[in-house]
Design an enzyme around this catalytic site. Structure first.
Site: not given
Ligand code: GRF
Length: 203
Positions: A64, A90, A92, A107, A135, A140, A142, A144
Site C-alpha cells: 500500500r 482503496r 490511502l 464521499t 455523507s 483522516d 481511520g 470513514d
Molecule cells: C459512491 O456511492 C461512493 O461513495 C462509493 O461508491 C460509489 C461510487 O460510484 N464508495 P461512482 O463510481 O461515482 O458511480
C-alpha cells in the site's frame, strides 16, 4: 478558482456530476485531473470533458505504501487545492493522508458515523434501518471516521436491494459533494477549521 483532483475506482457517476457542475462558468472550482487505482470506467467522463487522467494500478505494487507514494507523486504534478475521493475503493496510506489533509475529502453512501467501510449500503440494508444517508467527510487515518462536512438522510424503502438503495443515495451524495466543493471554493467552508472539530464517536 479552486483546482480539484478526483480519484475514482468505478463508474464515476459522482465524478460526472462534479464535472457537469464545474463546466458552468459560475462554478468556482475546476477539475484538473482524474486518477484511479484501476482501469476505471469513469475515465470516460474525464475524456468527455478533456480532463487529463492518470492510472496508478494497485496490482503493480507490492505494498500500500509503494502504491500510495506513486499516487502522491502523480497528484503533486497537478498541485490541486483539493483532492476528492469519489468512489476510490482503496485506503490511502497514512503519509498520503497527512500530506493532503484537510484538503482531502471523501464521499460515503451512508449517514456517518453509521455504516462506515466499503459496504455502507449493504450494511444499512442488513441492519434493517428505516433510513440511511449520504455523507461528505475530511479524510483522516481511520476508515470513514473523519470530520463530517455534510450529510443527509435517505429513506430505505420496502423491497430495496443494495442496487436500488445505492441508486437512491447517489444523487444525494452528488449534490452534497458539489455543494461542499463550491463552499470550499468560495471560502464559506474552511476545511482546516472543520477538521479541527473532534469527530462524533462511532456507535
Ligand atoms: C459512491 O456511492 C461512493 O461513495 C462509493 O461508491 C460509489 C461510487 O460510484 N464508495 P461512482 O463510481 O461515482 O458511480
Amino acid at each position: 478558482m479552486l483546482t480539484v483532483a478526483v480519484l475514482i475506482s468505478g463508474t464515476g457517476s459522482n465524478l460526472r456530476a462534479l464535472l457537469d457542475a464545474a463546466s458552468h462558468p459560475d462554478f468556482p472550482a475546476r477539475v484538473v485531473v482524474v486518477g484511479a487505482d484501476r482501469e476505471a470506467a469513469g475515465f470516460a467522463h474525464a475524456e468527455t470533458f478533456g480532463i487529463p487522467t492518470f492510472l496508478v494500478p494497485w496490482s503493480h505494487f507490492d505494498s500500500r505504501e509503494e502504491w500510495g507514494a506513486e499516487l502522491a507523486a502523480q497528484l503533486r504534478v497537478w498541485t490541486p487545492d483539493l483532492v476528492v475521493l469519489s468512489g476510490l475503493m482503496r485506503l490511502l496510506p497514512a503519509d498520503v493522508v497527512h500530506e493532503w489533509a484537510p484538503n482531502l475529502i471523501n464521499t460515503h453512501p451512508a449517514y456517518l458515523p453509521e455504516f462506515p467501510g466499503a459496504h455502507g449500503v449493504r450494511d444499512a440494508l442488513a441492519a434493517g434501518v428505516a433510513e440511511t444517508g449520504a455523507s461528505v467527510i475530511v479524510v483522516d487515518d481511520g476508515v470513514d471516521t473523519g470530520p463530517i462536512l455534510a450529510r443527509e438522510r435517505v429513506p430505505v424503502l420496502p423491497g430495496d436491494t443494495e442496487h436500488t438503495l445505492h441508486e437512491r443515495i447517489k444523487p444525494v451524495e452528488r449534490r452534497l459533494l458539489i455543494d461542499v466543493v463550491r463552499r470550499v471554493a468560495t471560502g464559506e467552508l474552511d476545511l482546516a477549521a472543520a477538521a479541527a472539530v473532534p469527530p462524533e464517536p462511532t456507535r
